[in-house]
Design a protein around this motif. Structure first.
Motif, PDB file in Angstrom:
ATOM      1  N   ALA A  11       0.556  -1.381   0.031  1.00 24.45           N
ATOM      2  CA  ALA A  11      -0.021  -0.194  -0.213  1.00 24.45           C
ATOM      3  C   ALA A  11       0.962   1.141  -0.111  1.00 24.45           C
ATOM      4  CB  ALA A  11      -1.060   0.005   1.208  1.00 24.45           C
ATOM      5  N   PRO A  13       2.526   3.226  -1.512  1.00 30.27           N
ATOM      6  CA  PRO A  13       2.404   3.795  -2.975  1.00 30.27           C
ATOM      7  C   PRO A  13       1.750   5.008  -3.138  1.00 30.27           C
ATOM      8  CG  PRO A  13       3.549   2.019  -3.739  1.00 30.27           C
ATOM      9  CD  PRO A  13       3.433   1.211  -2.784  1.00 30.27           C
ATOM     10  N   ALA A  14       0.539   4.052  -2.204  1.00 28.07           N
ATOM     11  CA  ALA A  14      -0.545   5.479  -2.413  1.00 28.07           C
ATOM     12  C   ALA A  14      -0.881   6.283  -0.723  1.00 28.07           C
ATOM     13  CB  ALA A  14      -1.971   4.306  -1.937  1.00 28.07           C
ATOM     14  N   THR A  16      -0.230   8.652   1.378  1.00 31.27           N
ATOM     15  CA  THR A  16       0.047  10.345   1.805  1.00 31.27           C
ATOM     16  C   THR A  16      -0.148  10.907   2.814  1.00 31.27           C
ATOM     17  OG1 THR A  16      -1.282  10.560   0.797  1.00 31.27           O
ATOM     18  CG2 THR A  16      -0.198  10.056  -0.749  1.00 31.27           C
ATOM     19  N   ASP A  20      -3.664   8.196   5.820  1.00 29.84           N
ATOM     20  CA  ASP A  20      -3.774   6.612   5.117  1.00 29.84           C
ATOM     21  C   ASP A  20      -2.911   5.233   6.040  1.00 29.84           C
ATOM     22  OD1 ASP A  20      -5.069   7.751   2.941  1.00 29.84           O
ATOM     23  OD2 ASP A  20      -3.340   8.465   2.069  1.00 29.84           O
ATOM     24  N   CYS A  24      -4.457   2.346   6.930  1.00 25.44           N
ATOM     25  CA  CYS A  24      -3.919   0.604   7.099  1.00 25.44           C
ATOM     26  C   CYS A  24      -3.771  -0.108   7.824  1.00 25.44           C
ATOM     27  CB  CYS A  24      -2.089   1.166   5.969  1.00 25.44           C
ATOM     28  SG  CYS A  24      -1.881  -0.475   5.754  1.00 25.44           S
ATOM     29  N   GLU A  57      -9.236   1.923  -4.286  1.00 26.31           N
ATOM     30  CA  GLU A  57      -9.484   3.040  -4.391  1.00 26.31           C
ATOM     31  C   GLU A  57      -9.987   3.347  -3.018  1.00 26.31           C
ATOM     32  OE1 GLU A  57     -13.013   3.588  -7.128  1.00 26.31           O
ATOM     33  OE2 GLU A  57     -11.323   4.375  -8.728  1.00 26.31           O
ATOM     34  N   ASN A  59      -8.215   4.658  -0.205  1.00 31.19           N
ATOM     35  CA  ASN A  59      -7.786   6.006   0.070  1.00 31.19           C
ATOM     36  C   ASN A  59      -8.207   7.321  -0.892  1.00 31.19           C
ATOM     37  OD1 ASN A  59      -6.142   5.893  -1.847  1.00 31.19           O
ATOM     38  ND2 ASN A  59      -4.167   6.061  -0.387  1.00 31.19           N
ATOM     39  N   SER A  60      -9.627   6.509  -1.786  1.00 26.41           N
ATOM     40  CA  SER A  60      -9.733   8.027  -3.243  1.00 26.41           C
ATOM     41  C   SER A  60     -10.555   8.774  -1.978  1.00 26.41           C
ATOM     42  CB  SER A  60     -10.948   6.896  -3.767  1.00 26.41           C
ATOM     43  OG  SER A  60     -12.106   7.441  -2.977  1.00 26.41           O
ATOM     44  N   LYS A  62      -9.982  11.173   1.170  1.00 29.79           N
ATOM     45  CA  LYS A  62      -9.001  11.424   2.774  1.00 29.79           C
ATOM     46  C   LYS A  62      -9.666  11.785   3.668  1.00 29.79           C
ATOM     47  CE  LYS A  62      -5.279  10.380   0.185  1.00 29.79           C
ATOM     48  NZ  LYS A  62      -4.030   8.885   0.013  1.00 29.79           N
ATOM     49  N   TYR A  65     -13.267   7.349   4.444  1.00 29.86           N
ATOM     50  CA  TYR A  65     -12.651   5.994   4.254  1.00 29.86           C
ATOM     51  C   TYR A  65     -13.700   5.099   4.892  1.00 29.86           C
ATOM     52  CZ  TYR A  65      -7.645   7.912   4.657  1.00 29.86           C
ATOM     53  OH  TYR A  65      -6.643   8.515   4.212  1.00 29.86           O
TER      54      TYR A  65
END
Length: 224
Positions: A11, A13-14, A16, A20, A24, A57, A59-60, A62, A65
């Motif tokens: 995860a 890379p996504a 930020t 997030d 996770c 998606e 965490n599309s 922020k 969720y």
């Protein structure tokens, strides 16, 4: 914490922001308690599949969720919503079958190091405390309420027969047994030339001519 590092790597890379990273961690804790992730959003979608990884998606948004889960035995389904409010995250979990809800509020700064979001070994703080709060605040209440809702609250009794419930049924009458009259004897004492009576039940061996009723034995008698 076996499995968390692998999940984080998939995860990363996504990831930020702090929320997030926290979601996770939350996802990993739910999975380790016997669930698969199904997908993101309130409703099932064509891309849904049972997986231990975070769905596409996830965490599309922020600020909100929304993730769905199903237990590995298929008996329970969870809807997890996590809302970001300033430096906190409010987590709400609904179990569909029992309609039980549990809530938990976490301070992001207590558990996430925002300066090291890409470094698994530094991003999480107080990991054991975070695990404990998720389990006690979300997992355990949901499981306990689900188990209570599925326990049978009543006892089974055999059906009553017509004889037992007939309101017109007359209870059997038991005949009275004959009783012999109770006889008494005078076992009084002599005081000052006067016989003072004391009535007592006569034993079986007492002579019949000395047995009398209590009325016959009352009072005192002068002794000549």
């Amino acid at each position: 914490m076996a499995g968390l590092e692998v999940l984080f790597a998939s995860a990363a890379p996504a990831i930020t922001c702090a929320q997030d990273a926290l979601v996770c961690f939350l996802h990993w804790e739910v999975v380790t308690h016997g669930y698969y992730g199904l997908g993101a959003g309130d409703q099932p979608g064509p891309s849904d599949k049972k997986s231990e990884l975070l769905p596409v998606e996830w965490n599309s948004n922020k600020d909100l969720y929304v993730l769905r889960y199903e237990s590995k035995d298929g008996s329970r389904k969870l809807l997890v919503k996590a809302v970001t409010v300033e430096n906190s995250m409010i987590i709400n979990v609904l179990e569909h079958g029992s309609q039980q809800v549990s809530d938990l509020t976490l301070n992001l700064n207590d558990y996430i190091d925002s300066e090291h979001l890409v470094d698994f070994h530094r991003v999480y703080k107080n990991s054991e405390e975070l695990r404990s709060r998720i389990v006690s605040g979300i997992i355990t209440p949901i499981h306990e309420q689900w188990e209570k809702a599925n326990l049978s609250p009543h006892r089974e009794f055999p059906p009553a027969t017509a004889r037992e419930v007939d309101p017109l049924r007359i209870q059997p009458q038991h005949p009275h047994t004959s009783r012999q009259p109770t006889w008494y004897v005078d076992i009084g004492t002599v005081r000052g030339g006067t016989w003072q009576s004391k009535v007592s039940s006569a034993p079986a061996f007492w002579p019949e001519d000395q047995k009398k009723s209590p009325e016959d034995l009352e009072g005192t008698k002068e002794i000549c």
